[in-house]
Structure formats: C-alpha cells, structure tokens
Design a protein around this motif. Sequence first.
Motif, short mmCIF file in Angstrom:
data_model
loop_
_atom_site.label_atom_id
_atom_site.label_comp_id
_atom_site.label_asym_id
_atom_site.label_seq_id
_atom_site.Cartn_x
_atom_site.Cartn_y
_atom_site.Cartn_z
N GLU A 171 -35.39 24.11 -46.86
CA GLU A 171 -35.03 23.42 -45.61
C GLU A 171 -36.30 22.94 -44.87
O GLU A 171 -36.32 21.87 -44.27
CB GLU A 171 -34.21 24.33 -44.68
CG GLU A 171 -32.81 24.64 -45.19
CD GLU A 171 -32.76 25.78 -46.22
OE1 GLU A 171 -33.82 26.33 -46.57
OE2 GLU A 171 -31.63 26.12 -46.65
N ALA A 172 -37.36 23.76 -44.95
CA ALA A 172 -38.61 23.36 -44.28
C ALA A 172 -39.17 22.09 -44.92
O ALA A 172 -39.66 21.19 -44.22
CB ALA A 172 -39.62 24.50 -44.37
N PHE A 173 -39.05 21.99 -46.25
CA PHE A 173 -39.51 20.77 -46.93
C PHE A 173 -38.66 19.57 -46.50
O PHE A 173 -39.18 18.46 -46.33
CB PHE A 173 -39.43 20.93 -48.44
CG PHE A 173 -40.62 21.61 -49.07
CD1 PHE A 173 -41.89 21.09 -48.89
CD2 PHE A 173 -40.48 22.74 -49.86
CE1 PHE A 173 -43.00 21.69 -49.48
CE2 PHE A 173 -41.57 23.34 -50.45
CZ PHE A 173 -42.84 22.82 -50.26
N GLU A 211 -27.21 21.67 -52.25
CA GLU A 211 -26.26 22.40 -51.38
C GLU A 211 -26.93 22.85 -50.10
O GLU A 211 -26.38 22.72 -49.01
CB GLU A 211 -25.74 23.67 -52.11
CG GLU A 211 -24.89 23.41 -53.35
CD GLU A 211 -23.61 22.68 -53.03
OE1 GLU A 211 -23.12 22.85 -51.91
OE2 GLU A 211 -23.13 21.92 -53.89
N ARG A 212 -28.11 23.39 -50.24
CA ARG A 212 -28.76 23.96 -49.05
C ARG A 212 -29.17 22.88 -48.06
O ARG A 212 -28.99 23.04 -46.85
CB ARG A 212 -29.95 24.82 -49.48
CG ARG A 212 -29.45 26.19 -49.92
CD ARG A 212 -30.50 27.14 -50.35
NE ARG A 212 -31.67 27.22 -49.49
CZ ARG A 212 -32.72 27.98 -49.75
NH1 ARG A 212 -32.72 28.74 -50.85
NH2 ARG A 212 -33.76 28.00 -48.94
N ILE A 213 -29.69 21.78 -48.55
CA ILE A 213 -30.10 20.72 -47.61
C ILE A 213 -28.86 20.06 -47.02
O ILE A 213 -28.77 19.84 -45.81
CB ILE A 213 -31.00 19.68 -48.30
CG1 ILE A 213 -32.28 20.36 -48.82
CG2 ILE A 213 -31.35 18.54 -47.34
CD1 ILE A 213 -33.20 19.45 -49.61
N PRO A 218 -26.37 16.63 -43.77
CA PRO A 218 -25.61 15.96 -44.83
C PRO A 218 -26.40 14.82 -45.48
O PRO A 218 -27.12 14.08 -44.81
CB PRO A 218 -24.36 15.45 -44.10
CG PRO A 218 -24.19 16.44 -42.99
CD PRO A 218 -25.58 16.82 -42.54
N LEU A 219 -26.25 14.74 -46.79
CA LEU A 219 -27.01 13.77 -47.58
C LEU A 219 -26.08 12.71 -48.15
O LEU A 219 -24.93 13.01 -48.46
CB LEU A 219 -27.72 14.48 -48.74
CG LEU A 219 -28.79 15.50 -48.38
CD1 LEU A 219 -29.24 16.28 -49.62
CD2 LEU A 219 -30.00 14.82 -47.73
N GLU A 220 -26.60 11.51 -48.31
CA GLU A 220 -25.84 10.43 -48.97
C GLU A 220 -26.66 9.95 -50.16
O GLU A 220 -27.87 9.72 -50.02
CB GLU A 220 -25.69 9.23 -48.02
CG GLU A 220 -24.74 9.47 -46.88
CD GLU A 220 -24.81 8.33 -45.85
OE1 GLU A 220 -25.69 7.44 -45.95
OE2 GLU A 220 -23.97 8.36 -44.93
N GLN A 221 -25.98 9.77 -51.29
CA GLN A 221 -26.72 9.36 -52.49
C GLN A 221 -27.17 7.91 -52.38
O GLN A 221 -26.44 7.06 -51.85
CB GLN A 221 -25.86 9.56 -53.74
CG GLN A 221 -26.65 9.31 -55.01
CD GLN A 221 -26.20 10.15 -56.19
OE1 GLN A 221 -25.12 10.71 -56.19
NE2 GLN A 221 -27.04 10.23 -57.20
#
Length: 327
Positions: A171-173, A211-213, A218-221
């Motif tokens: 998460e820090a990265f 999953e963790r990030i 939330p991520l979008e491809q």
Amino acid sequence: MSLFDKFGRQITDLRISVTDRCNFRCVYCRSADPENHRNHDDILSWPELERLARIFVGLGIRKVRITGGEPLVRPGVEQYISYLSSLGVHDLSMTTNGHLLAERCDALLDAGLHRINISLDSLDPIKFEKITRTRSYDTVMRGIDAAQATRFAPVKVNGVLVRGFNEDEIEAFAAFARERALIMRFIEFMPLDADRHWSRELMVPAAEVYERIHAQWPLEQIPHEQSETARKYRFADGAPGEIGLIAPVTQAFCGHCSRIRLTADGKLRTCLFSKEDRDLRALLRADASDKEIVDWVRDVVNEKEEGHRINEPGFVPPSRTMVFIGG
Ligand code: SAM
C-alpha cells in the motif's frame, strides 16, 4: 527482415546487458560476494556491441532495453545509447538501480534514451539497506526525483516483493505512485537468485498485490499490448500514477513473448529461463561475416522455448542468475 521463432512469434525486443558488474548486491538477485563478475576481456567491447546492435536492428528489433548488472557503472554507456539512437531504435530504454542516475539523467536524455525503469524495493531506508546491502536509499530517491523532473516522467519504478521482507509495503508503494505521479510496478520474485533461496512461499503473487491495492484505492485496468509484460491499472478516483503487475510465475505471458537477451559476455538467450546460452561472442571473435551472424541468430531464435517451466514438476533454475543474464 524480421525474426520469427518456430511458434510464429515475432521477435522485436532485445535486452542488452552491458555489464555483469553491479554496485548493489540485492538479496533476491546476487550473492554478497563483491568479486563475483567476469574479466573485462570476457565482456563484449563497445565496438562489438555496436556491430551486434546494427545487425539486430537489421533483423527487425525495434525495442532495445539496456540493462546489466548495473548499466550506469560501465563508462561509455551514453555513447552506446547515442549509437542505438542513430540506428533509429523505435523504443530505447534502460533499467537501473538509480544510484548514479541523478548526475547522469541529462546525458542519458541527450544521448537519445526514451524511457527509464528504476528499481526500488523498499520505501524504508533500513529495509532498503537490508535488501540492497547498500546505504544508497537517499541517492536512489534523488535519482527518481531527477528523472521525474525531465521528459522521462512518468518513470517506472520496479519493486520485487519477497514475503517477509517487503510485502508489508504494498500500500505504501501504491501511495508513492499516487503522490509522485509515477508508474509503480510489482514484479514477482523469480527463481533467478544467486543464493537459491527462492521458493513459492517467498513469492508474492500479483493477484494478492492487486487485491490489497484495490481494497484501498479501486483500480481500473488500462488496455495493454499482448507482448507487454505488465498488466496496467489506473486509480479509479482519478489520482495520478499507475500500477503495473508483472506476474511471470503465476500468470506467465510466454505465448506472446517477443524478447531475446544478449548477456554482457556475448551469449544469446531466448528465454530468461533458458537452460543453455548460445555463444555469439565466439562467432563474433572468429571473424564471422554479418551474413553468418544473421543466419546463426535466425537458427537460435527459431528454437526459442515455447514457455518457461517454472510451474512444471522437475523445473531446474538456470545456472546463470539475474545479474549475469540482465533483467
Ligand atoms: N541494476 C539494474 C537494476 O537494478 O534495475 C538492472 C539489472 S537488474 C538484474 C534488473 C531487474 O531485475 C531489477 O528490477 C531487479 O529487481 C530484477 N530482479 C533481479 N533478480 C530478480 C529475481 N530473482 N526475481 C525477480 N526480479 C529480479
């Protein structure tokens, strides 16, 4: 002219390792032995590297990545990049640990380098020291800042996660990517370490990183080319920065592989995990003509492995480790 293997894959990317020497000794890469490198005479000279680059570009290589060892420790790398640039290489990049980057950034840009990847495995200086066995954290950070202040931005920062070492920093990265507007890429630990500590348990799968990030931001491809190694994601909340996941172990991308590698001592490798090297240096030093080299390269590339076998029973890691292959 183009290069194809027997599975119909076109080879357009070449990674050239210009040295097997490195000023870092990352625990997941090389052993602590500082004398662990070849003699100068065993390493391809710049004229030899120039000749080979010209031949490979003539064979349809469009992407060249300069790597090592640490490419910035070999004097003359900027001149070599200028030469590659004069050949019209479409995509010219370098992978570096960043230690010598701040003072070399402008010269690399002037030489015609297009892109830069910087390795960074911890945002905690103490942990950084444990992983790299150096105290260069601040210097590397200065290198990242220097590159981000130029048209290299957004730089790609590559981190290898090793469970128990740095997976608590995922998460820090990601926060680092958002704050600095850079591309943070997580690479699965591969069985290429000199000390042979690799195990499946030590590897952090890309799916876990996702999953963790994704749980926090939330991520979008983002669409990517098939031959690209990374799956790319942006932050759904519109924050700057990007995440890349490189999963050679859990989601192998061999079917679209377009890469070959030239080691610093002149061996051609058709896969990171090739069991054997093919000796291009011997041919070069036996005064082979360009035509003989071209024919030899075609034959070697034709036999490129269908895929690596990390996940198959009886897998044996290559005798060469990452620092001697060129990542
Ligand atoms: N010295 C340069 C650097 O640090 O980026 C270039 C060479 S280094 C061998 C290239 C890349 O390989 C680095 O990003 C490094 O983290 C990665 N690497 C080394 N050993 C690895 C391993 N066992 N598994 C996954 N990546 C590895």
